[in-house]
Design an enzyme around this catalytic site. Structure first.
Site, PDB file in Angstrom:
ATOM      1  N   TRP A 331      -0.465  -0.937  -1.947  1.00 43.77           N
ATOM      2  CA  TRP A 331       0.100  -1.487  -3.187  1.00 43.77           C
ATOM      3  C   TRP A 331       1.594  -1.752  -3.004  1.00 43.77           C
ATOM      4  O   TRP A 331       2.111  -2.763  -3.478  1.00 43.77           O
ATOM      5  CB  TRP A 331      -0.117  -0.509  -4.343  1.00 43.77           C
ATOM      6  CG  TRP A 331       0.366  -1.024  -5.666  1.00 43.77           C
ATOM      7  CD1 TRP A 331      -0.355  -1.710  -6.599  1.00 43.77           C
ATOM      8  CD2 TRP A 331       1.695  -0.917  -6.207  1.00 43.77           C
ATOM      9  NE1 TRP A 331       0.442  -2.034  -7.675  1.00 43.77           N
ATOM     10  CE2 TRP A 331       1.701  -1.566  -7.461  1.00 43.77           C
ATOM     11  CE3 TRP A 331       2.883  -0.344  -5.744  1.00 43.77           C
ATOM     12  CZ2 TRP A 331       2.833  -1.635  -8.259  1.00 43.77           C
ATOM     13  CZ3 TRP A 331       4.020  -0.425  -6.542  1.00 43.77           C
ATOM     14  CH2 TRP A 331       3.983  -1.054  -7.782  1.00 43.77           C
ATOM     15  N   HIS A 332       2.272  -0.841  -2.311  1.00 43.51           N
ATOM     16  CA  HIS A 332       3.709  -0.995  -2.136  1.00 43.51           C
ATOM     17  C   HIS A 332       4.068  -2.117  -1.175  1.00 43.51           C
ATOM     18  O   HIS A 332       5.165  -2.683  -1.278  1.00 43.51           O
ATOM     19  CB  HIS A 332       4.318   0.321  -1.652  1.00 43.51           C
ATOM     20  CG  HIS A 332       4.540   1.314  -2.750  1.00 43.51           C
ATOM     21  ND1 HIS A 332       3.566   2.194  -3.177  1.00 43.51           N
ATOM     22  CD2 HIS A 332       5.624   1.560  -3.528  1.00 43.51           C
ATOM     23  CE1 HIS A 332       4.039   2.940  -4.154  1.00 43.51           C
ATOM     24  NE2 HIS A 332       5.284   2.574  -4.395  1.00 43.51           N
ATOM     25  N   GLY A 333       3.208  -2.431  -0.248  1.00 39.01           N
ATOM     26  CA  GLY A 333       3.539  -3.516   0.665  1.00 39.01           C
ATOM     27  C   GLY A 333       2.421  -3.814   1.648  1.00 39.01           C
ATOM     28  O   GLY A 333       1.683  -2.918   2.062  1.00 39.01           O
ATOM     29  N   PHE A 484       6.868  -5.919  -4.699  1.00 39.38           N
ATOM     30  CA  PHE A 484       5.582  -5.246  -4.775  1.00 39.38           C
ATOM     31  C   PHE A 484       4.735  -5.785  -5.913  1.00 39.38           C
ATOM     32  O   PHE A 484       3.565  -5.598  -5.945  1.00 39.38           O
ATOM     33  CB  PHE A 484       5.781  -3.743  -4.955  1.00 39.38           C
ATOM     34  CG  PHE A 484       6.649  -3.135  -3.872  1.00 39.38           C
ATOM     35  CD1 PHE A 484       6.575  -3.591  -2.568  1.00 39.38           C
ATOM     36  CD2 PHE A 484       7.555  -2.147  -4.182  1.00 39.38           C
ATOM     37  CE1 PHE A 484       7.386  -3.041  -1.597  1.00 39.38           C
ATOM     38  CE2 PHE A 484       8.365  -1.596  -3.202  1.00 39.38           C
ATOM     39  CZ  PHE A 484       8.291  -2.053  -1.917  1.00 39.38           C
TER      40      PHE A 484
END
Length: 484
Positions: A331-333, A484
């Site tokens: 999700w963050h990257g 993000f």
């Protein structure tokens, strides 16, 4: 890594927003209540279109899919049809997110694997620009349709109100990820101009601006100088840069959350608290109870708990924790560095699960022997070190760089001891102010202002503004979490 739009017209720390926001507030309170949601919806879409106009279509599509999904789930009585509708809404929403954020990442990974296996096949990779905030508004829309299915929420029949819930501009591009049960009803409330709420909102915005401009953007100068030329630096500068990055990423994102909460509060809306200074945490579990709370609770409510609620054995909890935080990393990257970062979190979360009973016994013994406080501060330090080591992957451009830096830290690699003393000194002063204020307020900055006398409050306002003016970095730096 997918790119993000370079148009930065509506950053909270931009002149454009400082013009846009007061106009919106004034008109919002002048317009009759029954038309305010329409005005806010138009303002929110205008806000998003300032980044890239065509992505308003994407925002509208995600909104429409989940609105229709909620309507159909509410109307269908057959459990199979309800479930099929939910799955369809989730798949369509995640497919959109996958294409924009993950298609090229997985395509590149598969191409490398095929090349390694000497298979002469290549997946074509189109140029994709990552829409700002797509992960945030997609998860927010999904939480609505899932809550409808679970029976925790009544369906919203007014499409415009639901569209405003998904696109509400203060928290559209970087959260917090709101729940419909909390935010949707507020669009029906009649908000009168309230000087107390305006004051509270302005305080939050001032504090958020301080964290962003004075700390995050100032610290970034040192961090970027080391990480962008890491081959020429030493283990000592790696350590300093990584510790500073911990404060950079916290102040960047929590600063945005404060700005979001503050701007919403001025108009009468209440957004959830997203951070409670997580670096004062005795273990990684406590850290994730205080850090990015809106995402953590989303993952717990919609992934972790549904998978472990039946027969929650230690092994099962650990396996689901690993899955959940691998997804959190993604999700963050869209990069292997973020996947490894997620796995790093999961390892220590599993350790906390396995040792929970033993730690309770140890804590009881420590309290009995009056050693708990000293041990608590020691655990704060150990947890912070663990988190900083994980943040090397969060900041590094690739896994090779991350492992090189970690190796340099462990071995205290020889190299340049270049230190930007001016930037470092200013950064440390600002971080000390941050620690003092957030610790004194028990991590709720609004409480800090409320319990101080008038002269102290105005002294703090003046000091914050002075620090922003003299130590702030005014280059309209993009917020880290926008990617993000």
């Amino acid at each position: 890594m997918v790119d993000i739009p370079q148009n930065r017209n509506m950053l909270f720390n931009s002149l454009e927003f400082l013009i846009f926001f007061p106009i919106v507030v004034v008109l919002y309170f002048l317009i009759p209540h029954k038309f305010r949601w329409i005005f806010l919806l138009i303002s929110s879409y205008y806000f998003y279109m300032c980044w890239k106009a065509s992505y308003a279509v994407l925002l509208f599509s995600v909104t429409s899919v989940n609105y229709l999904g909620g309507i159909l789930i509410d109307r269908f009585k057959n459990p199979k049809f309800r479930k099929l509708t939910l799955i369809s809404s989730v798949v369509l929403s995640l497919a959109t997110l996958y294409y924009y954020k993950y298609f090229n990442f997985f395509g590149e990974s598969i191409n490398k694997l095929l090349d390694f296996a000497s298979i002469n096949i290549k997946i074509p990779l189109p140029e994709i620009i990552l829409p700002v905030g797509i992960s945030f508004f997609t998860f927010q829309a999904l939480s609505y349709v899932i809550d409808i299915y679970k029976g925790d929420l009544k369906v919203e029949k007014n499409f415009g109100i639901f569209a405003l819930f998904v696109s509400f501009f203060p928290q559209l591009v970087a959260g917090p990820i709101e729940r419909a049960t909390h935010l949707l009803p507020q669009f029906y409330e009649k908000h009168k101009f309230d000087p107390d709420k305006v004051t509270e909102g302005l305080r939050l915005m001032l504090w958020g601006m301080f964290k962003k401009i004075v700390i995050a953007d100032r610290v970034a100068i040192y961090v970027n100088a080391v990480y962008n030329n890491y081959e020429h630096h030493s283990g000592i500068t790696y350590i300093v840069a990584t510790v500073l990055f911990a404060f950079q990423v916290y102040c960047d994102f929590s600063g945005y959350s404060d700005l979001a909460r503050g701007s919403a509060r001025i108009m009468g809306f209440d957004l959830m608290v997203n951070f409670k200074f997580p670096y004062f945490s005795e273990n990684v579990t406590k850290y994730w109870q205080k850090n990015h709370i809106s995402l953590t609770t989303w993952l717990k409510d919609y992934i972790y708990f549904p998978l472990v609620e039946k027969r929650p054995t230690i092994i099962k909890m650990c396996l689901v924790t690993i899955l959940t935080f691998l997804l959190s990393g993604l999700w963050h990257g869209a990069d292997w560095t973020f996947i490894i970062w997620g796995l790093w979190q999961a390892i220590f979360l599993c350790f906390d699960i396995i040792t929970r009973k033993r730690r309770k016994k140890i804590n009881k013994w420590l309290k009995k022997n009056k050693l708990f406080t000293l041990n608590l501060y020691l655990r704060y330090l150990i947890t912070f070190i663990i988190l900083c080591l994980g943040l090397v992957f969060f900041r590094a451009s690739n896994t090779g760089q991350a492992f090189d830096i970690l190796s340099g830290i462990v071995n205290l690699k020889a190299g340049s001891l270049f230190v930007d003393s001016k930037t470092l000194m200013f950064s440390l002063v600002a971080i000390i102010v941050l620690l003092m204020m957030e610790y004194d307020s028990n991590y709720d900055i609004s409480q800090f202002w409320k319990k101080k006398k008038l002269i102290v409050r105005w002294s703090c306002y003046s000091l914050s503004i002075a620090l922003i003016m003299f130590l702030g970095v005014f280059d309209e730096s993009q917020f880290i979490y926008f990617q993000f």
